[in-house]
Motif scaffolding. Structure first.
Motif, mmCIF file in Angstrom:
data_model
loop_
_atom_site.group_PDB
_atom_site.id
_atom_site.type_symbol
_atom_site.label_atom_id
_atom_site.label_comp_id
_atom_site.label_asym_id
_atom_site.label_seq_id
_atom_site.Cartn_x
_atom_site.Cartn_y
_atom_site.Cartn_z
ATOM 1 N N VAL A 154 2.092 4.454 -3.015
ATOM 2 C CA VAL A 154 1.668 5.825 -3.303
ATOM 3 C C VAL A 154 2.718 6.836 -2.848
ATOM 4 O O VAL A 154 2.891 7.888 -3.468
ATOM 5 C CB VAL A 154 0.282 6.103 -2.659
ATOM 6 C CG1 VAL A 154 0.354 6.094 -1.170
ATOM 7 C CG2 VAL A 154 -0.260 7.430 -3.136
ATOM 8 N N ASP A 197 0.818 -1.228 0.000
ATOM 9 C CA ASP A 197 0.000 0.000 0.000
ATOM 10 C C ASP A 197 0.843 1.265 0.000
ATOM 11 O O ASP A 197 0.343 2.356 -0.260
ATOM 12 C CB ASP A 197 -0.918 0.036 1.236
ATOM 13 C CG ASP A 197 -2.002 -1.015 1.149
ATOM 14 O OD1 ASP A 197 -2.209 -1.538 0.041
ATOM 15 O OD2 ASP A 197 -2.624 -1.325 2.174
ATOM 16 N N ASP A 198 2.142 1.127 0.329
ATOM 17 C CA ASP A 198 2.986 2.328 0.408
ATOM 18 C C ASP A 198 3.467 2.789 -0.961
ATOM 19 O O ASP A 198 4.234 3.742 -1.068
ATOM 20 C CB ASP A 198 4.208 2.057 1.306
ATOM 21 C CG ASP A 198 3.789 1.772 2.739
ATOM 22 O OD1 ASP A 198 2.679 2.201 3.116
ATOM 23 O OD2 ASP A 198 4.537 1.131 3.477
ATOM 24 N N TRP A 240 1.949 12.254 2.913
ATOM 25 C CA TRP A 240 2.275 11.276 3.960
ATOM 26 C C TRP A 240 1.205 11.253 5.045
ATOM 27 O O TRP A 240 0.850 10.178 5.546
ATOM 28 C CB TRP A 240 3.644 11.582 4.560
ATOM 29 C CG TRP A 240 4.778 11.286 3.614
ATOM 30 C CD1 TRP A 240 5.017 11.883 2.416
ATOM 31 C CD2 TRP A 240 5.805 10.306 3.779
ATOM 32 N NE1 TRP A 240 6.134 11.341 1.829
ATOM 33 C CE2 TRP A 240 6.655 10.373 2.648
ATOM 34 C CE3 TRP A 240 6.115 9.401 4.791
ATOM 35 C CZ2 TRP A 240 7.769 9.558 2.484
ATOM 36 C CZ3 TRP A 240 7.242 8.580 4.639
ATOM 37 C CH2 TRP A 240 8.057 8.648 3.495
ATOM 38 N N HIS A 299 -1.831 9.475 3.654
ATOM 39 C CA HIS A 299 -1.555 8.040 3.537
ATOM 40 C C HIS A 299 -1.678 7.374 4.907
ATOM 41 O O HIS A 299 -2.306 6.317 5.050
ATOM 42 C CB HIS A 299 -0.156 7.839 2.959
ATOM 43 C CG HIS A 299 0.237 6.395 2.862
ATOM 44 N ND1 HIS A 299 -0.504 5.459 2.169
ATOM 45 C CD2 HIS A 299 1.286 5.705 3.401
ATOM 46 C CE1 HIS A 299 0.066 4.276 2.273
ATOM 47 N NE2 HIS A 299 1.155 4.396 3.016
ATOM 48 N N LYS A 303 -7.133 6.958 -1.856
ATOM 49 C CA LYS A 303 -6.902 5.830 -0.931
ATOM 50 C C LYS A 303 -7.665 6.053 0.368
ATOM 51 O O LYS A 303 -8.242 5.128 0.947
ATOM 52 C CB LYS A 303 -5.406 5.712 -0.601
ATOM 53 C CG LYS A 303 -4.515 5.432 -1.781
ATOM 54 C CD LYS A 303 -4.361 3.954 -2.013
ATOM 55 C CE LYS A 303 -3.404 3.662 -3.164
ATOM 56 N NZ LYS A 303 -3.639 2.362 -3.767
ATOM 57 N N CYS A 304 -7.648 7.301 0.808
ATOM 58 C CA CYS A 304 -8.329 7.655 2.048
ATOM 59 C C CYS A 304 -9.842 7.446 1.905
ATOM 60 O O CYS A 304 -10.496 6.874 2.784
ATOM 61 C CB CYS A 304 -8.032 9.126 2.349
ATOM 62 S SG CYS A 304 -7.867 9.451 4.092
ATOM 63 N N CYS A 349 -3.578 9.967 -2.786
ATOM 64 C CA CYS A 349 -3.748 9.640 -1.362
ATOM 65 C C CYS A 349 -5.170 9.926 -0.894
ATOM 66 O O CYS A 349 -5.708 9.200 -0.049
ATOM 67 C CB CYS A 349 -2.757 10.437 -0.526
ATOM 68 S SG CYS A 349 -1.115 9.744 -0.618
#
Length: 2046
Positions: free
Chosen positions: A721, A718-719, A962, A965, A1009-1010, A1006
């Protein structure tokens, strides 16, 4: 409030009322609504409100709209002017121009300026030339504003200029020079978004402005190269598109745009410009390149030009490429020959990757199969040219320097050419066979010639290419192996030959696993010997020792990939070789150091590295052989190697640094081998091993700053991004890997020395036998330096959990020290490697559930992580966060977790720098991710509030990324605990989406994703209707809409994923009408991630709403070019598009999702829309393999189709007259994998249609079609057959197999469908020619075994289906099977291409096919004697009366022997492993001793059919002679060609026991569940055997076998629930019982002829008198009767649970399940009852009386359950059998005169009492059916009246039963009662019948009297009356003489009363007439029978006499009238004499 936004005009009143922070959302929602309305509106709809609407929209420009709002605003404004009046357009343009010209540079004015610029773009793009000359002012204003604009404005302006050019087209030429100047400046803008926009603007200029591709062409190219320098992925791709389009336009200018005086540009010139950029980055303007790579090569430019090449060829089209393939290939391959492209090895690898990418992209994507074959030949020509050149260069020794450079260049050309050739052949599969058909012009010779090239990389590439050829064309594998072995032996003195041919063999061996048919087993042995010989002779010749050592071990490593069966025999020698490759002791190691030289050490190290490589391969591929002993023997050399490594620095120092690489290879192999062994096995070496590992990855002895490549993969997926690793998921990964650009805002290069993308074969020759994914078939091992560090990190992680805590602490402290001591870039490199190792260790701790250790270890680890959390390198911060989370997971201590969280909180509150904020944000996210919502619940509030604040830091997009994320991670892991934070987070996400500039893509990603995490958090609640949920749902939808409209593909992919989740949780609220078109549009995206997301979403949508999705997609189909370009949907709809993508995509996951989506659509829709689906599949399957030769192929195809009906010809016409597409870009015909999938889809359609039987009924289907109902499959049979035929006869083996499987399905499904127009025929008969034509090629000698085996299956299915009624038609296919019999006799000596197991498969398939044909033939012969085959040949009188069996008959002697041998093999192979010593040492009849494991599956598939066939043959022929010897006739005649011992008793006994043994073993196997059909086959086989008297006698001779068979039957019915299996079980049991009966008979005969002594001595099945003897005792476990009873009871209790004595309730249970008593179950129960009835015959008299109570109990219990009152008569068969069996038992005479007779009488009375009791109803049972009850009683009374009449208690209920039945209100019951009463009195004595007559006779007389006054009205009542008359007549017959006159006095008047008088007779009903006739008939009989009494009565009653005489007279008249009428009819029927006389007599022709 948001619903108020849904109006045409903006609701300004509502807008004023809502809070300020909600206003942007309100306006955006209004614009969304307006956009939808306007696009569907008419001019009249908006006429009145347009003016106000324009005002409102223009006002919004000044309201500082956010990026998505301004984009929507521009679109709405432009659409409004198109739909409505355009009068206000110029005002709007002027207004926007004013804003653009404004001098206000304040940040607050920027949104307004951007909105105005966007609106101008929207208007000009849509209105185009309708804007008149106003564009001039706009363009000037925009260009002027660029000078002082900031980056956002510059980007927006360039986008607007692009839209202006696009909208105006050629009309705006006057301003295009200005636009061009502005774009020129923007092309080198520092902001990448501006560069991208400028490149897109230039792209439009190229299309519209001729000067771009003429005078300015070189300038633009130069500009593009400058723009590529320092570019990111998006900018690079946009510039590449521009460059490609520019080159294409220059070469192929638009009509009317070229200057007549200008010269046409040559292709060479254009290619020269591109190559200049590729080789040196342009024209010398890049002196101070920003690239970190070597001077002279700018990687960004090279990658950009690579994309440009691909774009250029795509623009030119496939046809152009086909025509210029030679020029193109030569040019592109020359790029890598240029020394400028390859200044260093890494650059050479990268340059080769670029060139390979160009060739693969265009040849793989644009060319059809025929053109690809031509391209492959062209590549071969290039290879030949290069090899000739190398030969010349090598011969020319004078210019040695030039030669070296030339050879270097040629090696790179060859590598690229060979890689492309291998990939081409792989993609073509067996369709590539023309490339190897002729050796002289084929591809193999040129490739093999490269194996002796001086360069290792060329040799390795040629080896890989040969491996690929062997995978594509498996028939070439063995010949290639032989060829390499032969050449190697011939050229053994050449180092290059030894190296080249051994690497070729290595590659070929490594690919055997991809060839299902394998290679002959002996090849493994041969190659092992070669490898051993190479190692043994290595030291004999120093010139060859290095190559021989390397090659020997390389071959052994490859040999291991063949697996345990091959290696098993060589393992002892292998262990010896390994032992000898290493010193035995430390002393030997020391002495080794003292002697030798540099070369010796190099050979030694290479040898040890090779030995370890072979060991690694052994551990990977031969897991079954790895025992503790083997591990122990392997560890000795490993420990020795570890000791040697400690001495290596000294050796390298002494003998030179060139040994470093060899030493590193030894370390790499050692670490890899240890990773494969159990860590506990080498615990003793941990100290020295850890020292080596830590030194390795902390770079202690390594001056280079080499970093591991594993760090990114160890970070969470998942990181990606924040790591930018999405780049690994693009179509361009192959080239983009080499320069790790990054779209992140801080522009850091993440991992400078990871050697990313620099994998190449020459780094590790062992990679030739590594297994690669299908999508990336070329192995790419990383450079040795990186690979060693990777391996050390992996091994460190593996052993860390086993290390003592003390050592863990020391190592962590050491890591801290290492980091502190290193400086600058080296520090980063060391830190990265250490963190990768720590992450690996923590992951292992987690996997093994091990704790980290005491506090000091925790503290040391925490300190190490904290140092990296504030690193400037983002990947290190990411790794530190990940490590912190993993550590929290491993520690599991809430206090420690709290401390870690608190540390991050404090840092985030105090720190202001970006690095601390980002690192600690992620740390929080990772803590929550690994500890979970419950574990970190107390920190949730603080974490969320801090991160929400950080996410709003607009000054630092990096911090936002960040923080967002981390927030997404917390939301994902928080579960229900996060629910309270959803609203504020969602509100923030929406706010940021509306305000963040679109250029900061990472923030948007991000946010996506959120949002995804938030949707998951809300979950199914989203369906709710409460206010808060509705608001949240709307916010989610708005967020998705904003992201959908974003320009970046990654953000769009996030939007699609979010919509997919929304659809999952709240499907009603996702509008498919807008979503599906959006998805269709994005399916044509150039971004892999977006296409993946779209297809994944579609896959979910179609599982629930397939029809809606398909309809919405089909609505997009259009003839308009722009619509086709936008959506890519044609009349084939979504399905056609997805099939097309299956062809073009290479990503495995995407293809899998595409296929799943299509299968879901098919299963839901295909049956309702068959025509469309079948047309789609037909187009895919019947399309030509090459686009350019379509017309020719199609016309040929049309002429060749002579077997289709009219309907198909119409379809053909449609297909062949399709409109021509754009010839420059022809559509590529579907490739073979897509066609295989289409064939599978065809099979799935057939399966889907099974739900409706109308699909398989032609008559019903035609009727339904007339009524306008949906389509049916049977109407498309010709298409199904044609498609299967096309597939089955293709040149691709996989497609052939799929086609044969489809053909088999079609035969199976349609073989019984009748042809309505030709009764007695089936519809498949008309396709016999196609079927035999489809099968014939599969039996040719060169066909692979698997295809022939599949064709054999189809043959047997076809012959067995019974479709072919004509002998000659059947012979076509039969002949194919006959031809295949030759393969059975070929033996094992034949030269094989494939593994011996392939021959086993083929032979067994032939035997199986014949077995199935024989089974069908025999069943037809027995089942229907009329199924004789006819011959169409009139002269062939010999065929008369032939059947299928006669065709098989001649082959039976051979077949039966082979069947027996195959079964014998199977039996041996089925033995448990402990009996493996019993297997023959030379193998079996059909398997090779070395391929036992691979042969077993083929035997498992084939044995049931073969066993059944052999059993039938034994019954029919094998046992025939023995049966005759026993006095039983029958069986087949014995052929004259049969071997002498074929029918001997010994041979047959062996066969009998073999078959029974195999069946028993299979049915009793506890490890493998036997399928129902196999169990059925076994049982049928045993039954077939036991139908033979000889076989029954054999079984009966062996009491153990007999009982065992019964026990097995008991087990089978317990383990299988199928009715058919149970029926088969009972068939076997009946045969077994019959065998016992025959044996008993035989014993009696023997007893008569032998003395008692002799008979008692032998062990026999039954005592001569039967079981039970004198005592009558039946002993369980020993008794065969008891065993039989067990089976019977089991079957009965399974089907009728009430009979189960162990059941909780034994009450009546049929009412619920009576409908389940099918015909088969009924047959089963009947069979059980018949077996029960036979059991007493196996017992002595006392024994039978012990058994019979059980038998009666079961039969009477079954009778009760099968005949309740309410039941239908569907169980009448079972009831009848029960009653018949009772009759049989009661009629037994064996007890007469026996002392046990009283017991027998008691049993009869008890049984009758049970019947009477069973008839009574109770709470659970409604009572027995009256007729059944009465029937049963009648049988008892008739059979044992003397016994029953003795007991008055039994007689009374019996009489009552008759009386009750007679008094029933149901006529049919009374009728049955009457009939049974008649039977009763006729069968028993008058005395016994008296009680019944006394009761019943008055009742019957009474009824007869009643009928004389009220005659019957129904036929049933009539039958009752006639039955009563018959009964009365019988009573008269049995009455005493003196009483008879009384009865007649009563009877005669009744009969006369039924006579009709003369008048009423003609009009009487049929019923009355029948009664009249019957009564008269009885009277006529009684008169002569009892004349005296008759006369007395008639004399007394004259009226009776008169009526009788009248009736007789009328009857006689009627008879005479009938005779006369018949005579008249006979005369009338004679033919009349013809009126025309023929002159010629034709009588002789009769």
């Amino acid at each position: 409030m948001m619903e108020l936004a849904h109006s045409l005009l903006l609701n300004e009143e509502a807008l004023q009322k809502i809070p300020d922070n909600k206003k942007p959302v309100f306006v955006f929602e209004w614009l969304r609504f307006l956009d939808k309305v306007l696009s569907a509106a008419q001019k009249s709809d908006i006429k009145e409100k347009q003016k106000r609407l324009v005002e409102q929209l223009i006002n919004q420009i000044s309201e500082s709209p956010g990026p998505p709002t301004r984009k929507l605003l521009a679109r709405c404004l432009a659409t409004l002017f198109i739909v409505g009046d355009s009068f206000a357009m110029f005002d709007a343009i002027n207004k926007c121009n004013e804003i653009a010209k404004s001098k206000d540079d304040s940040p607050s004015y920027l949104p307004t300026r951007l909105a105005a610029v966007a609106c101008l773009g929207g208007i000009y793009e849509k209105m185009g030339r309708m804007t008149g000359r106003s564009y001039e002012e706009t363009v000037q204003a925009l260009i002027k504003s660029l000078k002082s604009a900031e980056s956002q404005c510059r980007g927006e302006t360039m986008m607007t200029l692009e839209k202006i050019v696009k909208g105006l087209g050629t009309a705006g030429q006057q301003s295009y020079k200005d636009v061009y100047k502005a774009a020129k400046a923007a092309m080198t803008d520092r902001a990448m978004a501006v560069r991208t926009a400028a490149a897109k603007c230039m792209y439009q200029l190229v299309n519209e402005a001729p000067f771009m591709s003429t005078t300015e062409m070189e300038t633009v190219v130069s500009l593009c190269y400058r723009a590529l320098d320092g570019s990111n992925y998006d900018a690079r791709y946009a510039v590449a598109e521009l460059l490609g389009n520019l080159c294409a336009t220059t070469l192929n200018p638009k009509p009317n745009t070229t200057n007549a005086r200008s010269k046409p540009v040559k292709l060479e010139d254009v290619l020269g410009l591109l190559s200049a950029g590729f080789l040196r980055g342009g024209f010398g303007f890049l002196k101070s390149s920003t690239s970190s790579s070597s001077a002279g090569v700018n990687r960004e430019i090279r990658v950009g030009v690579t994309h440009a090449y691909v774009e250029f060829i795509k623009c030119m089209g496939g046809l152009w490429l086909e025509r210029n393939i030679s020029t193109f290939l030569n040019h592109v391959l020359e790029l890598v020959a240029n020394p400028r492209a390859t200044p260093t090895h890494v650059d050479a690898v990268y340059a080769r990757k670029c060139v390979s990418f160009i060739i693969r992209s265009v040849i793989g994507g644009l060319l059809g199969e025929k053109a690809q074959i031509a391209a492959a030949k062209e590549i071969c020509q290039i290879i030949i040219k290069q090899m000739n050149f190398v030969g010349e260069a090598s011969a020319d020794a004078a210019e040695s320097k030039a030669t070296a450079a030339d050879i270097t260049g040629s090696q790179h050309v060859l590598v690229c050419a060979l890689h492309e050739l291998g990939c081409l052949v792989l993609s073509l599969g067996t369709s590539a066979s023309p490339l190897v058909a002729e050796p002289a012009t084929g591809i193999i010779e040129p490739v093999v010639s490269v194996l002796i090239h001086p360069s290792a990389s060329a040799r390795l590439s040629a080896s890989w290419c040969l491996g690929s050829i062997s995978v594509a064309l498996p028939s070439q594998l063995t010949p290639l192996v032989d060829r390499c072995i032969e050449r190697m032996n011939k050229l053994k003195s050449s180092p290059e030959a030894v190296s080249g041919y051994s690497s070729a063999l290595t590659s070929l061996l490594g690919r055997v696993y991809q060839c299902p048919l394998g290679i002959p087993h002996a090849k493994g042995k041969q190659i092992f010997n070669i490898a051993e010989e190479l190692l043994r002779t290595a030291s004999q010749n120093s010139r060859l020792s290095l190559q021989r050592t390397q090659s020997g071990w390389l071959l052994l490593g490859a040999l291991m990939t063949l697996g345990s069966p091959v290696i098993k025999g060589h393992l002892p020698r292998m262990l010896l070789l390994w032992r000898n490759a290493f010193p035995r002791s430390v002393k030997e190691l020391e002495s080794e150091k003292a002697r030798g030289d540099s070369f010796t050490w190099q050979v030694t190290l290479e040898g040890r590295a090779g030995a370890l490589g072979a060991m690694l391969s052994f551990l990977q591929h031969c897991r079954e052989l790895i025992t503790e002993d083997v591990i122990r023997r392997l560890l000795a050399p490993l420990e020795c190697t570890l000791t040697m490594l400690a001495h290596m620095p000294g050796v390298i120092k002494m003998y030179g640094t060139h040994l470093k690489a060899s030493a590193a290879m030894v370390r790499l192999r050692l670490y890899d081998v240890l990773s494969m062994l159990p860590p506990q096995s080498y615990e003793g070496t941990y100290t020295s091993l850890l020292r080596e590992l830590v030194a390795e990855f902390t770079l202690t002895d390594n001056p280079a700053n080499t970093t591991t490549s594993l760090l990114r993969s160890l970070c969470h997926v998942d990181d990606s991004v924040i790591l930018g690793s999405w780049l690994q998921e693009t179509d361009h990964k192959a080239v983009e890997d080499q320069y790790e650009p990054n779209r992140r805002v801080d522009h850091d290069i993440l991992q400078p020395n990871s050697a990313s993308g620099s994998g190449a074969l020459e780094h590790d020759a062992h990679s030739l036998f590594y297994r690669c994914p299908i999508s990336d078939p070329i192995p790419g091992p990383l450079p040795l330096g990186v690979a060693v560090i990777d391996s050390s990190v992996r091994l460190y992680g593996l052993i860390f959990p086993r290390v003592a805590h003390k050592h863990r602490y020391q190592m962590l402290q050491h890591f801290n020290e290492c980091i502190k001591q290193a400086k600058s870039t080296r520090q980063q490199a060391v830190q990265m490697n250490i963190f990768t190792a720590v992450l690996c260790a923590l992951k292992s701790l987690s996997d093994t559930k091990t704790k980290l250790g005491p506090d000091e270890v925790k503290k040391a680890a925490f300190n190490l992580i904290l140092g990296a959390l504030s690193s400037t390198n983002p990947i290190l911060r990411c790794a530190a966060g990940e490590a912190l989370g993993r550590m929290a997971q491993v520690v599991g201590d809430s206090k420690f977790i709290a401390e870690m969280a608190q540390y991050s909180f404090d840092k985030l509150k105090s720190a202001r720098d970006v690095v601390s904020r980002t690192g600690n944000s992620l740390a929080l996210g990772c803590l929550h991710r690994y500890v979970g919502g419950m574990g970190s619940g107390q920190h949730l509030n603080t974490s969320v509030s801090i991160l929400l604040a950080l996410a709003q830091d607009f000054n630092s997009p990096v911090v936002q990324v960040w923080a967002l994320h981390a927030l997404a991670l917390i939301a994902d892991s928080g579960g229900p605990m996060f629910r309270g934070y959803v609203e504020p987070t969602l509100s923030l996400v929406l706010q940021l989406l509306l305000s963040v500039p679109p250029t900061t893509v990472d923030v948007h990603q991000c946010l996506g994703k959120c949002l995804s995490a938030l949707i998951t958090s809300i979950g199914p609640e989203l369906q709710g209707n409460s206010g808060s949920i509705a608001t949240a749902r709307l916010s989610c939808l708005v967020c998705c809409a904003i992201m959908q409209d974003h320009s970046d593909s990654l953000v769009q992919a996030e939007a699609v994923a979010c919509l997919q989740q929304l659809h999952m949780f709240a499907p009603r609220h996702v509008n498919l009408g807008t979503l599906v078109p959006h998805l269709c549009e994005k399916l044509v995206s150039s971004h892999l991630l977006l296409r993946r997301a779209v297809v994944a979403c579609l896959r979910q949508l179609v599982t629930r709403e397939a029809k809606e999705v398909s309809v919405h997609a089909l609505a997009l189909a259009s003839d308009e070019a722009d619509k086709i370009e936008k959506f890519g949907i044609t009349e084939t709809g979504m399905e056609g598009k997805l099939f097309g993508m299956c062809d073009t995509e290479v990503d495995g996951k995407l293809i899998s999702d595409l296929q799943d989506t299509l299968v879901s659509l098919l299963q839901t829709l295909a049956t309702k829309d068959l025509t469309r689906w079948l047309n789609l599949l037909r187009e895919i399957l019947s399309s030509s393999t090459d686009a350019t030769s379509n017309q020719q192929d199609e016309s040929q195809g049309n002429n060749n189709d002579d077997d289709d009906d009219d309907e198909d010809n119409e379809n053909d016409a449609e297909e062949f007259t399709a409109p021509e597409v754009d010839v420059t870009h022809p559509t590529v015909a579907p490739r073979w994998p897509t066609r295989v999938f289409a064939t599978d889809c065809l099979r799935k359609i057939v399966v889907a249609c099974e739900e409706d039987l109308t699909h398989f009924d032609l008559e019903t289907a035609r009727e339904a079609k007339k009524d306008g109902k949906c389509d049916f499959l049977v109407l498309h049979l010709s298409e199904l057959v044609r498609m299967s035929f096309i597939a089955a006869t293709s040149d691709s083996n996989q497609l052939r197999l799929a086609g044969l499987a489809a053909l088999q399905d079609i035969i199976t499904k349609f073989c019984n469908v009748p042809e309505p127009e030709f009764p007695g025929h089936v519809i498949l008969e008309q396709y016999q020619a196609q079927v035999s034509a489809a099968l014939r090629p599969a039996f040719s000698p060169e066909t692979p075994s698997d295809v022939t085996a599949a064709a054999c299956d189809v043959c047997s299915t076809w012959i067995g289906s019974g479709v072919a009624r004509d002998l000659n038609d059947l012979r076509r296919v039969h002949q194919l099977l006959v031809s295949s019999l030759g393969k059975l006799n070929a033996g094992k000596s034949q030269c094989a291409l494939y593994n011996e197991s392939a021959s086993t498969m083929e032979k067994l398939a032939v035997l199986r096919a014949w077995a199935e044909v024989y089974i069908v033939a025999v069943s037809r012969e027995h089942g229907n004697p009329d199924t004789l085959l006819k011959s169409t040949d009139e002269d062939d009188f010999d065929n008369k009366g032939e059947s299928l069996l006669t065709l098989v008959q001649s082959e039976l002697p051979t077949l039966s022997q082979n069947w027996f041998l195959a079964l014998k093999d199977h039996a041996l192979l089925s033995l448990p492993t402990e009996f493996s010593g019993q297997l023959p040492s030379d193998g079996g009849a059909f398997y090779h001793v070395d391929t036992i494991d691979s042969a077993r599956p083929h035997y498992r598939k084939s044995w049931p059919s073969i066993l059944h066939a052999l059993a039938i043959w034994l019954k029919e022929a094998g046992f025939a002679k023995l049966n005759k010897d026993m006095g039983h006739p029958g069986g087949e005649s014995q052929p004259t060609n049969a071997p002498a011992n074929l029918y001997s008793e010994e041979a047959n006994a062996e066969r009998l026991y073999l078959i029974i043994g195999i069946c028993v073993e299979a049915m009793c196997n506890t490890t493998i569940q036997l399928p129902e059909h196999t169990a059925e086959t076994c049982l049928h086989a045993i039954h077939a055997l036991l139908e033979s008297p000889w076989a029954r006698a054999q079984v009966a001779k062996d009491p153990v076998l007999y009982k065992e068979l019964l026990n097995v039957m008991h087990r089978v019915f317990l383990t299988h629930s199928g009715v058919k299996v149970h029926l088969a079980v009972m068939d076997v049991v009946r045969c077994v019982v019959k065998a016992a009966q025959e044996h008993l008979k035989f014993l009696k005969q023997m007893e008569e002829s032998k003395s008692d002594k002799e008979s008692k001595e032998s062990k026999i099945l039954l005592p001569p008198g039967g079981e039970g003897g004198e005592s009558g005792e039946v002993i369980p476990g020993q008794s065969i009767v008891f065993a039989t009873l067990e089976v019977c009871l089991g079957v009965l209790s399974r089907r009728v649970p009430a009979l189960n004595p162990a059941a909780q309730t034994t009450g009546f249970q049929m009412s619920k399940k009576h409908s389940q008593v099918t015909e088969e179950i009924s047959q089963l129960l009947s069979n059980v009852v018949q077996v029960l009835a036979d059991l007493s015959s196996l017992c002595s008299v006392p024994g039978s009386l012990a058994v019979l109570p059980t038998v009666f109990h079961l039969i009477l219990g079954l009778l009760r359950e099968m005949s309740p009152i309410s039941m239908d008569k569907q169980n009448s068969a079972v009831v009848t059998v029960c009653i018949n069996c009772i009759r049989t038992l009661l009629n037994s005479k064996r007890y007469e005169g026996d002392k046990k007779l009283p017991d027998w009488h008691k049993l009869i009375q008890s049984s009758l009492a049970t019947v009477i009791k069973n008839s009574i109803s109770d709470a659970d049972y409604p009572g027995m059916d009256e007729t059944t009850y009465l029937y049963t009683i009648t049988v008892f009374i008739i059979c044992a009246s003397h016994v029953i009449n003795k007991n008055i208690v039994l007689v009374k209920p019996c009489i009552k039963a008759y009386l009750d039945c007679w008094q029933s209100e149901h006529t049919h019951i009374r009728l049955k009662c009457c009939q049974l009463f008649t039977t009763l009195i006729s069968q028993i004595s008058s005395e016994d019948a008296m009680p019944y007559i006394h009761i019943m006779a008055p009742k019957i007389i009474d009824y007869l009297y009643t009928c004389s006054t009220s005659p019957p009205e129904t036929e049933l009542e009539r039958d009752l009356l006639l039955a009563s008359i018959n009964t009365f007549q019988m009573l008269i017959g049995i009455a005493e003489e003196n009483k008879r006159i009384t009865l007649l006095t009563v009877f005669l008047p009744i009969l006369v009363s039924y006579l009709l008088d003369e008048k009423s007779l003609p009009t009487a009903s049929k019923i009355s007439r029948r009664i009249h006739d019957e009564s008269l008939s009885h009277l006529m009989k009684i008169g002569p029978q009892y004349p005296a009494q008759f006369r007395v009565i008639m004399t007394k009653q004259t009226d009776l006499k008169a009526r009788l005489e009248t009736a007789i007279k009328v009857n006689q008249e009627a008879k005479s009238a009938l005779i006369k009428a018949q005579e008249k009819a006979k005369i009338a029927a004679q033919p009349a004499k013809p009126t025309i006389t023929l002159k010629t007599n034709f009588g002789s022709f009769a």
